[in-house]
Design an enzyme around this catalytic site. Structure first.
Site, PDB file in Angstrom:
ATOM      1  N   LEU A  31       7.910 -17.229 -12.746  1.00  0.00           N
ATOM      2  CA  LEU A  31       9.224 -17.672 -13.231  1.00  0.00           C
ATOM      3  C   LEU A  31      10.367 -17.090 -12.411  1.00  0.00           C
ATOM      4  CD1 LEU A  31       8.930 -17.515 -17.119  1.00  0.00           C
ATOM      5  CD2 LEU A  31       9.108 -19.536 -15.670  1.00  0.00           C
TER       6      LEU A  31
ATOM      7  N   GLU B  24       9.930  -3.645 -13.032  1.00  0.00           N
ATOM      8  CA  GLU B  24       9.371  -4.960 -13.356  1.00  0.00           C
ATOM      9  C   GLU B  24       7.877  -4.827 -13.599  1.00  0.00           C
ATOM     10  OE1 GLU B  24       9.779  -7.833 -10.150  1.00  0.00           O
ATOM     11  OE2 GLU B  24       8.362  -9.173 -11.142  1.00  0.00           O
TER      12      GLU B  24
ATOM     13  N   ILE C 111      -4.664  -9.150 -20.779  1.00  0.00           N
ATOM     14  CA  ILE C 111      -5.433  -7.962 -21.163  1.00  0.00           C
ATOM     15  C   ILE C 111      -5.111  -6.783 -20.237  1.00  0.00           C
ATOM     16  CG2 ILE C 111      -7.764  -6.975 -21.198  1.00  0.00           C
ATOM     17  CD1 ILE C 111      -8.733  -9.606 -22.332  1.00  0.00           C
ATOM     18  N   GLU C 112      -5.121  -7.033 -18.912  1.00  0.00           N
ATOM     19  CA  GLU C 112      -4.972  -5.915 -17.985  1.00  0.00           C
ATOM     20  C   GLU C 112      -3.561  -5.320 -17.983  1.00  0.00           C
ATOM     21  OE1 GLU C 112      -6.297  -7.546 -14.302  1.00  0.00           O
ATOM     22  OE2 GLU C 112      -4.552  -8.844 -14.092  1.00  0.00           O
TER      23      GLU C 112
ATOM     24  N   CYS D  41       3.926  -9.396  15.947  1.00  0.00           N
ATOM     25  CA  CYS D  41       2.631  -8.727  15.785  1.00  0.00           C
ATOM     26  C   CYS D  41       1.519  -9.545  16.450  1.00  0.00           C
ATOM     27  CB  CYS D  41       2.376  -8.455  14.308  1.00  0.00           C
ATOM     28  SG  CYS D  41       1.314  -7.046  14.072  1.00  0.00           S
ATOM     29  N   LEU D  42       0.693 -10.276  15.682  1.00  0.00           N
ATOM     30  CA  LEU D  42      -0.328 -11.101  16.325  1.00  0.00           C
ATOM     31  C   LEU D  42       0.331 -12.091  17.286  1.00  0.00           C
ATOM     32  CD1 LEU D  42      -3.430 -11.638  16.256  1.00  0.00           C
ATOM     33  CD2 LEU D  42      -2.944 -13.519  14.708  1.00  0.00           C
TER      34      LEU D  42
ATOM     35  N   HIS E 247       7.286  -5.659  12.568  1.00  0.00           N
ATOM     36  CA  HIS E 247       7.725  -6.745  11.677  1.00  0.00           C
ATOM     37  C   HIS E 247       9.223  -6.635  11.388  1.00  0.00           C
ATOM     38  CE1 HIS E 247       3.751  -8.396  10.800  1.00  0.00           C
ATOM     39  NE2 HIS E 247       3.342  -7.144  10.957  1.00  0.00           N
TER      40      HIS E 247
ATOM     41  N   GLU F 148      11.217  -8.822  10.405  1.00  0.00           N
ATOM     42  CA  GLU F 148      11.626  -9.636   9.250  1.00  0.00           C
ATOM     43  C   GLU F 148      11.773  -8.805   7.978  1.00  0.00           C
ATOM     44  OE1 GLU F 148       8.667  -9.653  10.700  1.00  0.00           O
ATOM     45  OE2 GLU F 148       7.024  -9.970   9.277  1.00  0.00           O
TER      46      GLU F 148
HETATM   47  N1  GLN Z   1      -4.426  -8.576  13.437  1.00  0.00           N
HETATM   48  C1  GLN Z   1      -3.529  -7.920  14.332  1.00  0.00           C
HETATM   49  C2  GLN Z   1      -3.694  -6.413  14.273  1.00  0.00           C
HETATM   50  O1  GLN Z   1      -4.228  -5.895  13.328  1.00  0.00           O
HETATM   51  C3  GLN Z   1      -2.108  -8.287  14.034  1.00  0.00           C
HETATM   52  C4  GLN Z   1      -1.653  -7.778  12.721  1.00  0.00           C
HETATM   53  C5  GLN Z   1      -0.405  -8.444  12.241  1.00  0.00           C
HETATM   54  O2  GLN Z   1      -0.035  -9.506  12.750  1.00  0.00           O
HETATM   55  N2  GLN Z   1       0.244  -7.871  11.246  1.00  0.00           N
HETATM   56  O3  GLN Z   1      -3.254  -5.740  15.177  1.00  0.00           O
END
Ligand code: GLN
Length: 547
Positions: free
Chosen positions: A15, A139, A147-148, A380-381, A519, A521
């Site tokens: 929600l 929250e 239940i949990e 990252c990847l 990351h 973001e």
């Molecule tokens: N799988 C890759 C690693 O572990 C990239 C991880 C990711 O994109 N957060 O390095």
């Protein structure tokens, strides 16, 4: 003295409890108060780190290296308060702590029970850092009656009793379904949900009701009467076209006033909402549109890339354009020409991910972006794939690959340009890992420093020579290939302070091509768009002018 607001949900899940909590946090800040938000999740995983993005959406990583629920992302985006390890807990973590104490003998021979041992553990968690802020918003995940979830509801009930009167309030979020045939908004599910809550000893002070339209006075009065709340404390949460309208919408509905009234804070400080007015204005009045492709694997579930999608929207706000995100499944062109799928986009983003599926498609997307001079952001990847692409197609390492993928068949021929990271420096000590380690919590997690190369695009974008960003990875680009790759034109423009781990790469002769091992973001906010996203969208805007 910290005041506690417990946020629970009823009727159905999904929600927008996290968003309501985050928006309330922002409104209390706008009234001059300091806040912290916490999430208590009833599932049994110790943390969401090992869950598939299909199951649970994105894993949000904190500076101090916790892998948490994506609601913590909403909390940070709306309040700017950096979440910590101690802002997220699950039943799994609570039980694991209790059992650890039991094995250590801490309970001095007692029989260990849900009440009081598990509930005490939950209460101790809620109280961490007490008195640091004016308001603590907690929250509870799931819906009342699960239940949990029971130990958590019991713990917050006890917690409010342990505190002096007036220090804790309960806010309950429910759904008012609209019955088309009779043209009515139904209050009965909410009445039942509140009844369920009261049967476990919790009487809500505020009801937040999700509905498609406004709540007519008659239904409001009925809810107030049957659920035993004041009519002004029945808050309508109507569907919104953008989440960034939530603070202003909740303010108009009187949520922050109802909260201050419930705590008897009077006179209420006046709210300063210009930050949210500006954010809302930027979302609603763009001066153009850019189309960005996110080439990933978890594209059926947009929550899997929640923070990336939000950071792109923030980048759009910074440039006064609407960012139209299109999800492209990388696997579709693993063995095909990606051009028909990628032509027409103003920028391409390849996000993080795990496992081999779709990676050849991501490598092709990086190649397409490099050759066609389309702005590319690899996260990252997405960075690792861009490096493999550069190695294979420009630097002459034809069999470049990653140790993450199953290369058993061609082991001899495969060159691990991306390898399994077994050792790195964190603060004053060295972290060591083996391939047999547990999967949970063993990646390189949390904030690490990167040193930026002078004169590089990233140094210019950040306007800094050193940055701190959040990481979550097990594999890493091998520094051994640096020379070859740099000779080919791929610049290693960000490195770990010891110079061993590549953090950022960029093509110097490309309008905008950056890969980052971290990351970014996770740190973007609507009122403070992340520089990488702001500049990526600026580059996309430039491309859109050219086509
Ligand atoms: N799988 C890759 C690693 O572990 C990239 C991880 C990711 O994109 N957060 O390095």
């Amino acid at each position: 003295m910290t005041r506690f607001i417990f946020i629970t949900g009823g009727v159905v899940s999904s929600l927008g409890k996290g968003l309501a909590s985050a928006a309330l946090g922002a409104l209390l800040q706008a009234r001059g108060f300091s806040v912290r938000l916490r999430k208590l999740d009833p599932y049994l995983n110790v943390d969401p780190g090992t869950m598939s993005p299909f199951e649970h959406g994105e894993v949000f990583v904190t500076d101090d290296g916790a892998e948490t629920d994506l609601d913590l992302g909403h909390y940070e985006r709306f309040t700017g308060v950096a979440a910590r390890k101690t802002d997220s807990v699950s039943s799994g973590r609570i039980y694991s702590n209790v059992l650890e104490k039991e094995r250590r003998g801490d309970y001095l021979g007692k029989t260990i029970q849900v009440i009081p041992h598990v509930t005490d553990e939950i209460k101790d968690f809620i109280a961490i850092g007490e008195n640091e802020v004016d308001f603590m918003l907690c929250e509870i995940g799931g819906t009342v009656g699960d239940i949990e979830g029971l130990p958590f509801f019991e713990a917050i009930r006890q917690f409010s009793q342990d505190k002096p009167r007036g220090q804790c309030i309960f806010m309950h979020l429910t759904l008012l379904p609209w019955i088309k045939a009779s043209g009515e908004l139904k209050t009965k599910p909410t009445q039942h949900s509140v009844k369920e809550l009261r049967s476990i000893g919790i009487a809500p002070d505020i009801l937040v009701c999700r509905s498609e339209g406004p709540i007519p006075d008659k239904e409001r009065a009925k809810l107030a009467l049957f659920c035993n709340v004041r009519p002004e404390a029945v808050i309508a949460a109507q569907d919104l076209s953008t989440i960034y309208d939530a603070p202003l919408a909740y303010h108009r509905e009187g949520l922050d006033q109802a909260v201050l009234d419930a705590f008897q804070i009077s006179p209420a400080p006046r709210p300063e909402l210009s930050r949210w007015e500006d954010v809302s204005d930027r979302v609603h009045h763009p001066e153009g549109e850019v189309r960005v492709a996110i080439v990933g694997k978890y594209t059926q579930l947009e929550d899997a890339y929640k923070s990336i999608a939000e950071a792109l929207i923030h980048g759009g706000m910074a440039n006064r354009v609407k960012v139209k995100i299109e999800w492209v499944d990388a696997e579709t062109f693993d063995t095909k020409d990606p051009a028909p799928y990628l032509e027409g986009f103003h920028a391409i983003l390849v996000p993080g991910g795990f496992g081999e599926r779709g990676t050849e498609g991501k490598i092709k997307a990086a190649q397409f972006a490099r050759e066609r001079k389309v702005p590319y952001l690899g996260i990252c990847l997405g960075m690792q794939m861009a490096v493999i692409e550069a190695a294979r197609n420009v630097a002459g390492v034809a069999t470049a690959g990653s140790e993450e993928f199953d290369h058993e068949a061609d082991k001899k021929r495969f060159e691990p340009v991306v390898y399994h990271l077994k050792e790195w420096v964190q603060g004053n000590y060295t972290v060591r890992r083996t391939t047999d380690d547990d999967k949970g919590g063993t990646m390189r997690l949390g904030a690490y420093t990167a040193v930026l190369a002078e004169g590089s695009r990233v140094a210019q974008v950040y306007g800094a020579s050193q940055i701190e960003e959040r990481h979550r990875h097990r594999y890493e680009v091998d520094i051994k290939y640096r020379e070859k790759l740099e000779a080919a034109g791929l610049c290693f423009s960000g490195m770990s302070p010891d110079g061993r781990l590549p953090e950022i790469v960029e093509w110097s002769d490309h309008p905008w091509f950056i890969g980052v091992q971290f990351h970014p973001e996770l740190k973007s906010k609507p009122f403070a768009p992340h520089p990488l996203f702001a500049d990526f969208v600026r580059a996309a805007k430039e491309t859109s002018r050219l086509v």
